[in-house]
Motif scaffolding. Structure first.
Motif, PDB file in Angstrom:
ATOM      1  N   SER A 235       0.838  -1.209   0.000  1.00  0.00           N
ATOM      2  CA  SER A 235       0.000   0.000   0.000  1.00  0.00           C
ATOM      3  C   SER A 235       0.862   1.244   0.000  1.00  0.00           C
ATOM      4  CB  SER A 235      -0.918   0.052   1.217  1.00  0.00           C
ATOM      5  OG  SER A 235      -1.211  -1.213   1.667  1.00  0.00           O
ATOM      6  N   GLU A 236       1.999   1.195   0.714  1.00  0.00           N
ATOM      7  CA  GLU A 236       2.887   2.369   0.759  1.00  0.00           C
ATOM      8  C   GLU A 236       3.390   2.692  -0.651  1.00  0.00           C
ATOM      9  OE1 GLU A 236       3.296  -0.181   2.978  1.00  0.00           O
ATOM     10  OE2 GLU A 236       2.403   0.937   4.640  1.00  0.00           O
ATOM     11  N   HIS A 237       3.760   1.641  -1.348  1.00  0.00           N
ATOM     12  CA  HIS A 237       4.266   1.836  -2.703  1.00  0.00           C
ATOM     13  C   HIS A 237       3.168   2.415  -3.606  1.00  0.00           C
ATOM     14  CE1 HIS A 237       6.790   0.061  -6.232  1.00  0.00           C
ATOM     15  NE2 HIS A 237       6.639   1.369  -6.297  1.00  0.00           N
ATOM     16  N   ALA A 238       1.949   1.895  -3.445  1.00  0.00           N
ATOM     17  CA  ALA A 238       0.819   2.372  -4.249  1.00  0.00           C
ATOM     18  C   ALA A 238       0.605   3.867  -4.033  1.00  0.00           C
ATOM     19  CB  ALA A 238      -0.434   1.594  -3.918  1.00  0.00           C
ATOM     20  N   ILE A 239       0.682   4.293  -2.764  1.00  0.00           N
ATOM     21  CA  ILE A 239       0.504   5.719  -2.464  1.00  0.00           C
ATOM     22  C   ILE A 239       1.617   6.546  -3.114  1.00  0.00           C
ATOM     23  CG2 ILE A 239       0.561   7.444  -0.602  1.00  0.00           C
ATOM     24  CD1 ILE A 239      -2.066   6.016  -0.628  1.00  0.00           C
ATOM     25  N   ARG A 240       2.838   6.012  -3.066  1.00  0.00           N
ATOM     26  CA  ARG A 240       3.957   6.738  -3.690  1.00  0.00           C
ATOM     27  C   ARG A 240       3.723   6.916  -5.192  1.00  0.00           C
ATOM     28  NH1 ARG A 240       7.433   3.814  -0.375  1.00  0.00           N
ATOM     29  NH2 ARG A 240       8.192   2.471  -2.065  1.00  0.00           N
ATOM     30  N   ILE A 241       3.169   5.878  -5.821  1.00  0.00           N
ATOM     31  CA  ILE A 241       2.885   5.969  -7.262  1.00  0.00           C
ATOM     32  C   ILE A 241       1.859   7.074  -7.529  1.00  0.00           C
ATOM     33  CG2 ILE A 241       1.897   4.782  -9.261  1.00  0.00           C
ATOM     34  CD1 ILE A 241       3.016   2.170  -8.047  1.00  0.00           C
ATOM     35  N   ILE A 242       0.828   7.092  -6.707  1.00  0.00           N
ATOM     36  CA  ILE A 242      -0.207   8.114  -6.895  1.00  0.00           C
ATOM     37  C   ILE A 242       0.387   9.511  -6.689  1.00  0.00           C
ATOM     38  CG2 ILE A 242      -2.330   9.079  -5.880  1.00  0.00           C
ATOM     39  CD1 ILE A 242      -3.436   6.349  -5.749  1.00  0.00           C
TER      40      ILE A 242
END
Lengths: 139, 456
Positions: B426-433
């Protein structure tokens, strides 16, 4: 690479959808604009032929580095005399179709003019197959 | 071989833009992407139509223009004014009054951009008779010309070679001054533009005969002039003596202005998406015989230009009324006697080159490979065209991925799938956004548009 499009007989509103899709593809492939134009004009003509004369059909487009090969198969009345149909001005279109600006009898001759190779085969009461090929490299 | 540089007048103010996707969604050539929370214009595809500017809710998109002070680089400062400019003022204010006030702003001469219309009309009629590539397409709208270069290169030969009135009128007026003994270097001709496309066309020109030196934003000038009108109503001014334009010339820039006056079968299409739809059909040979096409990027023609103040329908109405007034007026100064100073190069454009920007690769085999990959990617993308990846559609994202400008994980729906299968934290997903939409984008902020403290 193969692309397949279905064509609905009698629906002139949608006639041209396949041609437009093929055109977009050819532009993305960086095909010479003049070849794009010729191919699309021929395909549109053939697509309208299915809409005007047949109950329905399928357009299969194959593109490779050398050429674009298009096969149009339809379920329809077929063409009894292909040589006659290839003559300019010959038309069996109904008056209703003519009123819409189609059916001037320039269809097949116009296709022939715009592609490198054209093959038409037909069986009466079954359908017609139009095959056209255009080379993508300038010859 | 030198790489062709394309000048664009539309710019994005990075401090104001907050990446809302409005512009990305209306762009007719898919030329906008969002990155780091800010819209970005792809130069190869932009046609300067100004749709993005019209739709931007925070005025983050602006046009690069010449400072009014630039006119003082010249001793002879000519304002070239199109009829839509005067069309914004109430009909009680005459063209002469508007022009005389422009002189107070520092211009030494004011001239009408549509002066050459009658002559150009005849030339186009002649060309229509000679030309085999039918229909002939008008050069009037620079955005449409750019559109054909970028998206419809097979129609390049249909573009007429007669210059738009602005350019021909500028060339004429320059000659007129030169004939009066003014050195060319001292003449500065500035076009008062209703749109971004004309700025791009003037700035991007490599034509040595370019007669226009600069471009002034019409909205800026309107505000300056209208303030003047409001504040010193009664002062006496010397009114300039102008050639009376034909009513045709006044209405030339609005929709059907050209089409109604050409010989043969003429069609007028306005608004950029309509124009694109029509050109698609023209390219398929679906259009029955038409001799001339008047195509305009803006609804109502130039009256709908992005740099116009006020309502376009009212502007059209005022222009029509002005044209009617002119029909009864006589006393035309015979400016036409200067006809002989005009040369071919003042009337005809140089060849328009195709600038195709829709292809996936210069190399056919490479383009074919990329297209195969795109078709494969489209099997996975959701087909919602939400724009949350920063590209305008799933198709555009797939193209950006094969061009190595984006990743599959930019898609918020695929992120979910990747999280589910533990391929993405999820942390990575937020970084992508955050990479697409900017840092802190998802934090609470009550000053956002529509939020409770908006504008505070």
């Amino acid at each position: 690479m193969e692309f397949v499009y279905e064509v609905e007989g009698g629906n002139f509103t949608k006639a041209g959808n396949a041609s437009s899709a093929v055109k977009k593809t050819m532009k993305q492939l960086n095909v010479d604009p003049k070849i794009v134009k010729r191919t699309v004009v021929a395909l549109y003509e053939a697509e309208v032929n299915i809409v005007a004369h047949a109950y329905g059909g399928v357009i299969t487009v194959n593109v490779n580095a050398e050429h674009i090969h298009i096969v149009l198969d339809d379920n329809g009345p077929g063409i009894p005399d292909i040589d006659l149909a290839m003559q300019e001005g010959f038309s069996t279109a109904s008056s209703k179709v003519r009123e819409m600006g189609f059916g001037a009898g320039m269809g097949l001759p116009n296709i022939k003019k715009n592609v490198d190779e054209l093959k038409v085969s037909s069986e009466v009461d079954k359908g017609t197959r139009v095959e056209m090929k255009t080379y993508l490299k300038n010859q | 071989m030198s790489k062709q540089q394309i000048y664009h007048a539309l710019k994005i103010d990075k401090d104001i833009c907050y990446g809302c996707t409005h512009c990305m969604n209306v762009c007719p050539t898919d030329a906008i992407r969002i990155n780091d929370g800010i819209a970005r214009i792809l130069k190869k595809r932009c046609i300067d139509c100004g749709e993005c500017l019209k739709v931007c809710p925070v005025d983050a998109i602006y046009v690069e223009q010449d400072d009014l002070d630039n006119i003082f680089d010249y001793e002879y400062r000519v304002a070239l004014v199109p009829a839509v400019f005067t069309g914004q003022f109430p009909t009680s204010i005459t063209e002469e009054e508007v022009f005389s006030m422009m002189k107070e702003l520092g211009f030494t001469h004011v001239f009408q951009a549509e002066f050459m219309v009658d002559m150009l009309n005849e030339l186009i009629d002649d060309q229509m008779e000679m030309n085999e590539d039918k229909p002939l397409i008008s050069t009037f709208c620079p955005s449409v010309v750019r559109l054909i270069q970028v998206k419809f290169p097979s129609l390049i030969d249909n573009i007429a070679s007669v210059k738009p009135p602005v350019d021909a009128s500028a060339a004429f007026y320059r000659k007129l001054l030169q004939n009066q003994g003014v050195p060319d270097k001292q003449i500065g001709i500035f076009y008062v533009t209703p749109c971004a496309a004309k700025i791009a066309a003037v700035k991007g020109i490599d034509d040595e005969y370019a007669a226009i030196n600069g471009v002034i934003n019409m909205m800026y000038l309107y505000n300056k002039l209208y303030t003047k009108i409001k504040n010193n109503k009664d002062s006496e001014r010397e009114l300039p003596v102008l050639p009376h334009l034909s009513s045709k010339s006044i209405q030339w820039s609005i929709t059907r202005g050209e089409a109604d006056n050409m010989k043969g079968r003429c069609l007028a299409v306005d608004e950029i998406h309509n124009v694109i739809e029509f050109l698609e059909r023209l390219e398929n040979d679906e259009i029955p015989k038409v001799d001339y096409l008047e195509l305009r990027a803006c609804d109502q023609g130039c009256a709908g230009g992005v740099l116009l103040h006020g309502n376009r329908f009212l502007t059209v109405d005022r222009m029509k009324r002005r044209a009617k007034q002119l029909e009864s007026e006589t006393g035309d100064i015979n400016w036409k006697e200067h006809k002989e100073i005009i040369e071919d190069k003042d009337l005809f454009i140089s060849k328009v080159n195709p600038l195709p920007a829709m292809s996936l690769d210069q190399d056919f085999a490479e383009a074919l490979k990329k297209m195969e990959r795109i078709r494969n990617l489209m099997c996975y993308l959701p087909g919602i065209d939400c724009g949350a990846c920063g590209s305008p559609s799933c198709q555009a994202l797939a193209e950006d991925i094969v061009q190595r400008k984006a990743n599959l994980s930019n898609c918020v729906f695929l992120q979910r799938m990747m999280e589910k299968s533990k391929k993405l934290s999820s942390e990575h997903a937020i970084r992508i956004i955050e990479r697409t939409w900017g840092k802190d984008r998802l934090d609470k902020d009550c000053k956002k548009i529509g939020a409770k403290n908006e504008g505070m």
